[in-house]
Write an enzyme that holds these catalytic residues in place. Structure first.
Site, PDB file in Angstrom:
ATOM      1  CE  LYS A  22     -11.135  15.085 -16.866  1.00 28.41           C
ATOM      2  NZ  LYS A  22     -10.614  14.567 -15.607  1.00 28.41           N
ATOM      3  NE  ARG A  92      -4.113  10.543  -9.070  1.00 27.55           N
ATOM      4  CZ  ARG A  92      -3.092   9.898  -8.531  1.00 27.55           C
ATOM      5  NH1 ARG A  92      -3.037   8.689  -8.581  1.00 27.55           N
ATOM      6  NH2 ARG A  92      -2.431  10.653  -7.664  1.00 27.55           N
ATOM      7  CG  ASP A 116      -6.295   9.472 -17.640  1.00 26.91           C
ATOM      8  OD1 ASP A 116      -7.093   9.115 -18.411  1.00 26.91           O
ATOM      9  OD2 ASP A 116      -6.603  10.550 -16.880  1.00 26.91           O
ATOM     10  CG  ASP A 305      -4.508  17.487 -17.958  1.00 26.01           C
ATOM     11  OD1 ASP A 305      -3.741  16.469 -17.896  1.00 26.01           O
ATOM     12  OD2 ASP A 305      -5.334  17.426 -16.948  1.00 26.01           O
TER      13      ASP A 305
HETATM   14  N1  EPU Z   1       2.194  12.736  -7.290  1.00 21.75           N
HETATM   15  C1  EPU Z   1       2.783  11.992  -6.354  1.00 21.75           C
HETATM   16  N2  EPU Z   1       2.424  11.717  -4.757  1.00 21.75           N
HETATM   17  C2  EPU Z   1       1.356  12.141  -4.669  1.00 21.75           C
HETATM   18  C3  EPU Z   1       0.414  12.923  -5.768  1.00 21.75           C
HETATM   19  C4  EPU Z   1       0.944  13.267  -6.902  1.00 21.75           C
HETATM   20  O1  EPU Z   1       3.847  11.389  -6.795  1.00 21.75           O
HETATM   21  O2  EPU Z   1       0.706  11.983  -3.567  1.00 21.75           O
HETATM   22  C5  EPU Z   1       2.478  12.957  -8.550  1.00 21.75           C
HETATM   23  C6  EPU Z   1       1.667  12.394  -9.621  1.00 21.75           C
HETATM   24  O3  EPU Z   1       2.117  10.951  -9.889  1.00 21.75           O
HETATM   25  C7  EPU Z   1       2.058  13.315 -10.818  1.00 21.75           C
HETATM   26  C8  EPU Z   1       2.287  14.439 -10.141  1.00 21.75           C
HETATM   27  O4  EPU Z   1       2.431  14.414  -8.907  1.00 21.75           O
HETATM   28  O5  EPU Z   1       3.205  12.857 -11.222  1.00 21.75           O
HETATM   29  C9  EPU Z   1       0.887  15.301 -10.217  1.00 21.75           C
HETATM   30  O6  EPU Z   1      -0.173  14.953  -9.776  1.00 21.75           O
HETATM   31  P1  EPU Z   1      -1.443  15.579  -9.140  1.00 21.75           P
HETATM   32  O7  EPU Z   1      -1.684  15.156  -7.693  1.00 21.75           O
HETATM   33  O8  EPU Z   1      -0.956  17.096  -9.255  1.00 21.75           O
HETATM   34  O9  EPU Z   1      -2.673  15.452 -10.217  1.00 21.75           O
HETATM   35  P2  EPU Z   1      -4.086  14.862  -9.876  1.00 21.75           P
HETATM   36  O10 EPU Z   1      -4.574  15.534  -8.732  1.00 21.75           O
HETATM   37  O11 EPU Z   1      -3.795  13.334  -9.831  1.00 21.75           O
HETATM   38  C10 EPU Z   1      -5.004  16.295 -11.522  1.00 21.75           C
HETATM   39  C11 EPU Z   1      -5.821  16.215 -12.595  1.00 21.75           C
HETATM   40  C12 EPU Z   1      -5.389  15.541 -13.854  1.00 21.75           C
HETATM   41  C13 EPU Z   1      -3.960  16.854 -14.122  1.00 21.75           C
HETATM   42  C14 EPU Z   1      -3.224  16.601 -12.938  1.00 21.75           C
HETATM   43  C15 EPU Z   1      -2.070  17.862 -13.138  1.00 21.75           C
HETATM   44  C16 EPU Z   1      -8.068  15.639 -11.787  1.00 21.75           C
HETATM   45  C17 EPU Z   1      -9.353  14.676 -11.556  1.00 21.75           C
HETATM   46  N3  EPU Z   1      -7.140  15.408 -12.511  1.00 21.75           N
HETATM   47  O12 EPU Z   1      -4.539  14.976 -10.998  1.00 21.75           O
HETATM   48  O13 EPU Z   1      -6.316  15.761 -14.937  1.00 21.75           O
HETATM   49  O14 EPU Z   1      -3.331  16.090 -15.154  1.00 21.75           O
HETATM   50  O15 EPU Z   1      -4.161  17.301 -11.703  1.00 21.75           O
HETATM   51  O16 EPU Z   1      -2.611  18.978 -13.373  1.00 21.75           O
HETATM   52  O17 EPU Z   1      -8.353  16.720 -11.218  1.00 21.75           O
HETATM   53  C18 EPU Z   1      -7.218  15.059 -17.025  1.00 21.75           C
HETATM   54  O18 EPU Z   1      -8.059  15.908 -16.799  1.00 21.75           O
HETATM   55  O19 EPU Z   1      -6.988  14.713 -18.257  1.00 21.75           O
HETATM   56  C19 EPU Z   1      -6.331  14.824 -16.036  1.00 21.75           C
HETATM   57  C20 EPU Z   1      -5.157  13.675 -16.050  1.00 21.75           C
END
Ligand code: EPU
Length: 417
Positions: A22, A92, A116, A305
């Site tokens: 995904k 997101r 989420d 995750d």
């Molecule tokens: N964060 C910041 N500022 C930013 C970006 C992120 O503070 O500009 C923080 C977030 O709030 C979080 C942490 O950094 O606490 C990690 O966020 P990250 O950007 O790595 O995650 P994401 O890209 O928003 C993706 C996955 C998530 C997964 C995370 C971590 C997708 C669509 N989502 O989210 O997947 O948990 O990486 O590996 O790729 C899921 O599939 O169930 C899911 C939530």
């Protein structure tokens, strides 16, 4: 899919196959916007989030035709640089259209994302990096309006934290920028290496994806390409733990066990018998797990995750495990639900103390996000009696064929609309 009803006590036994990730395919769909023409992405799971992303793309002017486990995306020469509020709010990952549309159109209007409920999830690193590349932003009525009328330019960016989404947004922005973009402290997830592979198939010049330093040499244009999505390590890991929690045996095929090294290592430490080949893994669960401590970390650490599913598994261990969540501030709502099933778990800040109990008992519980829902189903597979997991539409956001796949392993699980 409103609720799932699970009757526990049956050790799972059998083989399942996983599809593409995904968290890779959603990014590929966005990446397609960078090149006009017809793209074909294969190994695509038919899940809700992919459908929502398909609608985002259609709003931008692309067409998405689903055919089995592939999508054909036809991207126009002049996309509409706008992602609508009602779709972005649901997911997101839509924030990634920001980098792609700024790169392609010099402007982007994107509603601020939902997704989420893990506490505050800012996008400051995405925006700071894009600003370094020459973009400007204004927030107007909940819509982020980005502009780079003269195009984006390469920049040296060092991320404060290896954010998956920020790394991807900057990668998407960098491929059509003027000059070279270096992303330091980049996320190293296999899905990022897979995104870069697809971009390179389109003619981009990305090096180092999958390591913490990514170099992107901007090119003047890209051409449509075909790509097969990397297997979903979270889907694979979830079925492995589904078997393990029941004391059963599950073989997962079409996966890449090397992308789950830490998770499999912890399963083995908890008493599972783990065998792997190049594209399969097999996990046999113990009667009761041995307690293990673990901490979630960016890849190659233990994936956040997979944390709720692992905690569900350890809830029936013979002893106490301690889990530390380092990625999200508030990913603990499922703990209250597991406690309703008889688990003895307490959270203190980022730390979760899991005191193993011999049995869980079925209850009505709320599957408040994708992985929480999956974890509660796993607990239900172990519990005495019947468990109803409500809000199960979250599971459909991330797992294709979740119920039939579990049924094929012998699970007693049904959808109760
Ligand atoms: N964060 C910041 N500022 C930013 C970006 C992120 O503070 O500009 C923080 C977030 O709030 C979080 C942490 O950094 O606490 C990690 O966020 P990250 O950007 O790595 O995650 P994401 O890209 O928003 C993706 C996955 C998530 C997964 C995370 C971590 C997708 C669509 N989502 O989210 O997947 O948990 O990486 O590996 O790729 C899921 O599939 O169930 C899911 C939530």
């Amino acid at each position: 899919m409103n609720s799932l009803v699970v009757t526990g006590g049956v050790p799972l036994d059998g083989t399942v196959q996983v599809l593409g990730a995904k968290n890779a395919v959603l990014k590929h769909m966005v990446a397609a916007l960078l090149a006009p023409g017809t793209h074909r992405i294969t190994n695509v799971p038919r899940i809700l989030d992919v459908e929502i992303m398909g609608k985002v793309l259609e709003h931008v002017g692309a067409t998405c035709a689903f055919d089995g486990d592939s999508i054909e995306i036809d991207v126009p020469i002049d996309p509409n640089p706008e992602a609508p509020l009602e779709l972005v709010r649901q997911m997101r990952a839509s924030i990634l259209v920001l980098g792609a549309l700024l790169a392609r159109c010099g402007e982007a209007r994107v509603a601020l994302p939902g997704g989420d409920d893990f506490g505050s999830r800012p996008i400051d690193m995405h925006l700071d990096g894009l600003r370094d590349m020459g973009a400007t932003f204004e927030l107007s009525h909940g819509v982020l309006v980005g502009s780079a009328p003269d195009g984006l330019r390469g920049a040296d960016i060092y991320l404060e934290f290896p954010s998956v989404g920020a790394t991807e947004n900057l990668l998407l922005a960098g491929v059509l920028a003027h000059g070279v973009t270096n992303i330091g402290n980049a996320a190293r997830e296999p899905e990022i290496a897979d995104l870069a592979a697809y971009l390179n198939q389109m003619g981009a010049k990305v090096e180092g994806a999958g390591t913490s330093t990514i170099t992107v040499r901007g090119v003047s244009g890209l051409t449509a390409a075909d790509h097969r999505t990397v297997p979903d390590r979270l889907e694979a890991g979830t079925y492995a733990l589904a078997g393990a929690i029941t004391g059963g045996r599950v073989r997962v095929e079409h996966c890449r066990p090397e992308h789950l090294r830490m998770e499999l290592q912890k399963m083995a430490a908890a008493g599972c018998q783990v065998e792997v080949g190049e594209s399969w893994l097999e996990v046999t669960g113990p009667d009761r797990p041995v307690p293990v401590d673990f901490a979630t970390l960016p890849y190659p650490g233990f994936h956040t995750d997979m944390h709720p599913q692992m905690v569900a598994f350890l809830s029936v261990a013979e002893g106490t495990s301690i889990m530390t969540e380092n990625i999200y501030a508030a990913r603990f709502r499922y703990i209250g639900e597991l406690s309703r099933m008889g688990a003895d778990i307490t959270a203190d800040g980022q730390h979760v103390v899991v005191r193993g109990v011999p049995t869980l008992s079925g209850a009505e519980v709320d599957g408040c996000d994708i992985r929480a829902g999956a974890a509660l189903v796993l607990a239900g597979l172990r519990a005495r009696g019947s468990t109803r997991v409500t809000e199960a539409h979250h599971i459909a956001r991330g797992y294709s064929g979740f119920v039939p796949k579990l049924q094929s392993l012998g699970a007693q699980i049904d959808i109760d609309a």
